[in-house]
Design a protein around this motif. Structure first.
Motif, PDB file in Angstrom:
ATOM      1  N   TYR A 144      -3.526  38.074 -17.663  1.00  0.00           N
ATOM      2  CA  TYR A 144      -4.646  38.024 -16.720  1.00  0.00           C
ATOM      3  C   TYR A 144      -4.507  36.832 -15.777  1.00  0.00           C
ATOM      4  N   MET A 145      -4.163  35.691 -16.357  1.00  0.00           N
ATOM      5  CA  MET A 145      -4.042  34.478 -15.537  1.00  0.00           C
ATOM      6  C   MET A 145      -2.828  34.572 -14.615  1.00  0.00           C
ATOM      7  N   ARG A 146      -1.801  35.240 -15.089  1.00  0.00           N
ATOM      8  CA  ARG A 146      -0.611  35.464 -14.266  1.00  0.00           C
ATOM      9  C   ARG A 146      -0.999  36.313 -13.044  1.00  0.00           C
ATOM     10  N   ASN A 147      -1.794  37.344 -13.269  1.00  0.00           N
ATOM     11  CA  ASN A 147      -2.258  38.174 -12.165  1.00  0.00           C
ATOM     12  C   ASN A 147      -3.032  37.347 -11.155  1.00  0.00           C
ATOM     13  N   LEU A 148      -3.886  36.488 -11.684  1.00  0.00           N
ATOM     14  CA  LEU A 148      -4.710  35.643 -10.831  1.00  0.00           C
ATOM     15  C   LEU A 148      -3.824  34.727  -9.991  1.00  0.00           C
ATOM     16  N   LEU A 149      -2.798  34.212 -10.615  1.00  0.00           N
ATOM     17  CA  LEU A 149      -1.869  33.322  -9.905  1.00  0.00           C
ATOM     18  C   LEU A 149      -1.177  34.081  -8.769  1.00  0.00           C
ATOM     19  N   LEU A 150      -0.817  35.318  -9.047  1.00  0.00           N
ATOM     20  CA  LEU A 150      -0.189  36.135  -8.001  1.00  0.00           C
ATOM     21  C   LEU A 150      -1.153  36.384  -6.849  1.00  0.00           C
ATOM     22  N   VAL A 151      -2.394  36.709  -7.206  1.00  0.00           N
ATOM     23  CA  VAL A 151      -3.397  36.959  -6.170  1.00  0.00           C
ATOM     24  C   VAL A 151      -3.562  35.703  -5.311  1.00  0.00           C
ATOM     25  N   LYS A 152      -3.511  34.562  -5.961  1.00  0.00           N
ATOM     26  CA  LYS A 152      -3.739  33.308  -5.252  1.00  0.00           C
ATOM     27  C   LYS A 152      -2.552  32.908  -4.369  1.00  0.00           C
ATOM     28  N   THR A 153      -1.354  33.258  -4.804  1.00  0.00           N
ATOM     29  CA  THR A 153      -0.200  32.733  -4.094  1.00  0.00           C
ATOM     30  C   THR A 153       0.519  33.753  -3.224  1.00  0.00           C
ATOM     31  N   GLU A 169       0.517  37.354  -0.677  1.00  0.00           N
ATOM     32  CA  GLU A 169      -0.285  38.161   0.237  1.00  0.00           C
ATOM     33  C   GLU A 169      -0.513  39.575  -0.304  1.00  0.00           C
ATOM     34  N   ASP A 170       0.587  40.154  -0.821  1.00  0.00           N
ATOM     35  CA  ASP A 170       0.464  41.547  -1.265  1.00  0.00           C
ATOM     36  C   ASP A 170       0.566  41.632  -2.785  1.00  0.00           C
ATOM     37  N   ALA A 171      -0.263  40.799  -3.438  1.00  0.00           N
ATOM     38  CA  ALA A 171      -0.194  40.704  -4.900  1.00  0.00           C
ATOM     39  C   ALA A 171      -0.511  42.028  -5.588  1.00  0.00           C
ATOM     40  N   TYR A 172      -1.362  42.838  -4.944  1.00  0.00           N
ATOM     41  CA  TYR A 172      -1.822  44.029  -5.657  1.00  0.00           C
ATOM     42  C   TYR A 172      -0.730  45.064  -5.865  1.00  0.00           C
ATOM     43  N   ASP A 173       0.395  44.898  -5.152  1.00  0.00           N
ATOM     44  CA  ASP A 173       1.522  45.786  -5.423  1.00  0.00           C
ATOM     45  C   ASP A 173       2.162  45.418  -6.756  1.00  0.00           C
ATOM     46  N   ALA A 174       2.109  44.133  -7.080  1.00  0.00           N
ATOM     47  CA  ALA A 174       2.818  43.650  -8.258  1.00  0.00           C
ATOM     48  C   ALA A 174       1.951  43.627  -9.498  1.00  0.00           C
ATOM     49  N   ILE A 175       0.640  43.692  -9.334  1.00  0.00           N
ATOM     50  CA  ILE A 175      -0.190  43.620 -10.524  1.00  0.00           C
ATOM     51  C   ILE A 175      -0.913  44.927 -10.726  1.00  0.00           C
ATOM     52  N   ASP A 176      -1.485  45.010 -11.902  1.00  0.00           N
ATOM     53  CA  ASP A 176      -1.971  46.289 -12.339  1.00  0.00           C
ATOM     54  C   ASP A 176      -3.426  46.127 -12.737  1.00  0.00           C
ATOM     55  N   LYS A 236     -11.919  42.846  -7.427  1.00  0.00           N
ATOM     56  CA  LYS A 236     -13.015  42.039  -6.873  1.00  0.00           C
ATOM     57  C   LYS A 236     -13.198  40.765  -7.698  1.00  0.00           C
ATOM     58  N   LEU A 237     -13.175  40.937  -9.014  1.00  0.00           N
ATOM     59  CA  LEU A 237     -13.321  39.775  -9.899  1.00  0.00           C
ATOM     60  C   LEU A 237     -12.193  38.781  -9.656  1.00  0.00           C
ATOM     61  N   LEU A 238     -10.971  39.308  -9.586  1.00  0.00           N
ATOM     62  CA  LEU A 238      -9.811  38.440  -9.375  1.00  0.00           C
ATOM     63  C   LEU A 238      -9.928  37.687  -8.050  1.00  0.00           C
ATOM     64  N   GLU A 239     -10.368  38.424  -7.035  1.00  0.00           N
ATOM     65  CA  GLU A 239     -10.504  37.837  -5.699  1.00  0.00           C
ATOM     66  C   GLU A 239     -11.472  36.649  -5.762  1.00  0.00           C
ATOM     67  N   GLU A 240     -12.578  36.866  -6.421  1.00  0.00           N
ATOM     68  CA  GLU A 240     -13.576  35.799  -6.547  1.00  0.00           C
ATOM     69  C   GLU A 240     -13.011  34.604  -7.285  1.00  0.00           C
ATOM     70  N   GLU A 241     -12.344  34.911  -8.399  1.00  0.00           N
ATOM     71  CA  GLU A 241     -11.831  33.821  -9.224  1.00  0.00           C
ATOM     72  C   GLU A 241     -10.703  33.060  -8.542  1.00  0.00           C
ATOM     73  N   SER A 242      -9.927  33.792  -7.768  1.00  0.00           N
ATOM     74  CA  SER A 242      -8.808  33.112  -7.109  1.00  0.00           C
ATOM     75  C   SER A 242      -9.349  32.048  -6.152  1.00  0.00           C
ATOM     76  N   GLN A 243     -10.599  32.231  -5.704  1.00  0.00           N
ATOM     77  CA  GLN A 243     -11.202  31.228  -4.828  1.00  0.00           C
ATOM     78  C   GLN A 243     -11.743  30.050  -5.635  1.00  0.00           C
ATOM     79  N   MET A 244     -11.960  30.274  -6.933  1.00  0.00           N
ATOM     80  CA  MET A 244     -12.593  29.234  -7.747  1.00  0.00           C
ATOM     81  C   MET A 244     -11.583  28.277  -8.343  1.00  0.00           C
ATOM     82  N   VAL A 245     -10.329  28.718  -8.439  1.00  0.00           N
ATOM     83  CA  VAL A 245      -9.378  27.965  -9.247  1.00  0.00           C
ATOM     84  C   VAL A 245      -8.198  27.518  -8.387  1.00  0.00           C
TER      85      VAL A 245
END
Ligand code: ZN
Length: 533
Positions: free
Chosen positions: A289-298, A300-307, A314-323
């Motif tokens: 989960y945290m790996r996904n978040l890291l991808l979203v944060k770093t 541009e097209d993270a959603y191709d690589a994560i599942d 939406k949750l990930l998007e929010e959290e990526s702004q928090m951390v």
């Protein structure tokens, strides 16, 4: 009712149906079409990636009477005999249980005779790395001078255990782990054929859990179908059967950790344990989960690589702004270390609790990444500390010593005065504490925004220049404007007009480019002067 396991029922019987190994399939079919077949093949790769399946198809194809495009026809007597396992010229050997010299000598003797049916004698030796060194030597002798009608297909999960002398006589093919997409596509096909309704999310979860192995994917799918026979396979049901933890729980846990809430984090762990979740799996899934978040944060097209499902995006998007990236990397490091420790431990729960405390309390560690995290926590504290500065009151008493304390005007009732340029500078200086009173996504956007004002005109207008494209919806949002005006009035006693813009937009002329830090410094100096006079 008899039930055939999916992976038996849907084992590919021609090259076209082999998924995820196109590089191998293409080479082999080309060889067959050109009639340039090798005498020794080595198939390497992790389990469940199709090594023995491809070996069987190859055995059929080389013996097929009417091969179609390099693939076996599956209809001629030879194909059918091999498919049924009754053919005399295709010999499967499991080296795990037949690893002695004698087993291989037996093969050497047989090899001397031409096949009684079909063109080739095909020996498929599975788990070939299990052969004894004597057996390898015997095999080598055969491989050195193979009769033209013999093909050896050696399959192994551990290619490094094969002697170099053997390796050098084989065509080597490395089977790749199969991607989640490929597995998911195949599973969807099979589910359709089986007439089982399933959510896309559910299928993808199974595909991910299989970790690159088609066979595992099919076995897991079997488990899920068997558990909910005749019902739609939903994401929740798959999670239930596979004993996994839902993303929503991870999201809650991560937010607790970011707040430094040890009790809250441990309570969520408790919740998981009473829910019967397997702890090692939880550790793996949370790290993922945290790996996904890291991808979203770093990326541009993270959603191709994560599942993840759309809601979870939406949750990930929010959290990526928090951390912060550094914080996340520290969390992942702590949890990866934990995954190693927990495997053989009888005190899994205690180890996990300790790791959670470590995440909540970066001060417990001394590495560089935990130092970053400690800074983050300190910054957050500073930001959330209410900075009270009411320059009006202190100025009034300083300028008018005759004003008696009990004559202090009732602030609540009074309409706040319009902000002067000096006040705007103070508002910029106190920006973090203003932002600190907002919440959620807005807070994250405001944090990155740059507050500005027009030093030339002296208008009481505060410009907020958003830097993040995600802030677009807040621009000219009256509710947000009202909220900010209210916070500023409460904190400074001044009234400002708010104007919001995106950094990409054309800006009004003459906006003071004063950084928050600079404004803070100047503001401190100003306060000192007031005290002295
Ligand atoms: Zn055939």
């Amino acid at each position: 009712m008899s039930y055939t396991a999916l992976y038996r029922k849907f084992r590919p019987d021609n090259f076209q149906d082999v998924k995820g190994q196109e590089h191998i399939v293409t080479t082999l079919t080309n060889q067959i079409k050109a009639d340039r077949i090798g005498h020794a093949y080595l198939f390497c790769g992790t389990r469940g990636t199709g090594k023995t399946t491809v070996a069987k198809i190859l055995a059929k194809a080389v013996n097929c009477q009417n091969p179609v495009n390099g693939s076996p026809c599956n209809e001629c007597p030879s194909c059918r005999a091999i498919q049924a396992g009754t053919a005399m010229n295709v010999i499967e050997i499991d080296a795990a249980s037949n690893n002695g010299v004698d087993n291989i000598r037996e093969i050497r003797e047989e090899v001397a005779y031409r096949p009684t049916e079909g063109k080739y004698k095909v020996y498929i030796i599975d788990e070939v790395h299990m052969l004894s060194s004597g057996a390898f030597n015997a095999l080598l002798k055969t491989l050195e001078e193979p009769p033209s009608y013999v093909i050896f297909i050696l399959a192994t999960t551990e290619a490094h255990k094969i002697p170099v002398t053997i390796l050098s006589r084989c065509q080597r093919y490395d089977f790749h782990r199969i991607t989640i997409d490929t597995i998911a596509d195949r599973l969807s096909q099979l589910l359709k054929a089986e007439q089982v309704e399933a959510e896309e999310k559910a299928v993808r979860y199974v595909a991910k859990a299989a970790d690159g192995s088609m066979r595992d994917a099919l076995s897991l799918l079997d488990q899920c179908i068997a558990f909910y026979l005749g019902q739609t396979l939903t994401y929740d049901r798959v999670l239930e059967v596979l004993g996994a933890v839902d993303v929503e729980v991870f999201s809650r846990l991560l937010r607790r950790i970011l707040e430094g809430d040890v009790t809250g984090s441990i309570r969520i762990l408790e919740e998981l344990i009473t829910g019967g979740k397997e702890l090692s799996q939880f550790v793996g899934d949370f790290t993922w989960y945290m790996r996904n978040l890291l991808l979203v944060k770093t990326s541009e097209d993270a959603y191709d690589a994560i599942d993840v499902s759309r809601e979870n995006q939406k949750l990930l998007e929010e959290e990526s702004q928090m951390v912060e990236v550094e914080t996340l990397m520290r969390y992942i490091r702590v949890f990866s270390e934990l995954a190693g420790q927990i495997r053989y431990s009888t005190q899994k729960r205690i180890l996990i609790e300790m790791a959670l405390i470590k995440l909540c309390r970066p001060a417990m560690e001394t590495n560089l990444d935990s130092l970053f995290d400690r800074i983050r926590v300190l910054e957050k504290k500073i930001e959330e500390r209410p900075v009270v500065f009411s320059p009006s009151a202190s100025l009034q008493t300083a300028q008018n010593p005759n004003l008696r304390m009990d004559e202090k005007p009732a602030e609540e009732a009074r309409e706040p005065a319009k902000a002067a340029p000096e006040d705007l500078k103070k508002i910029v200086a106190g920006w973090r504490s203003i932002v600190g009173e907002t919440g959620g996504m807005l807070k994250q956007m405001l944090k990155k925004a740059i507050p500005k004002y027009n030093a030339d005109t002296g208008e009481p207008v505060l410009f907020i220049e958003f830097q993040d494209f995600l802030a677009e919806p807040y621009v000219e949002n009256e509710e947000v404007k009202a909220q900010l005006t209210e916070i500023i009035a409460r904190q400074t006693g001044k009234k400002v007009k708010i104007q919001m813009l995106m950094s990409s937009q054309k800006k009004p002329q003459g906006l003071a480019e004063i950084s928050i830090e600079q404004a803070m410094k100047e503001n401190i100096r100003m306060d000192v002067i007031v005290e002295e006079s």
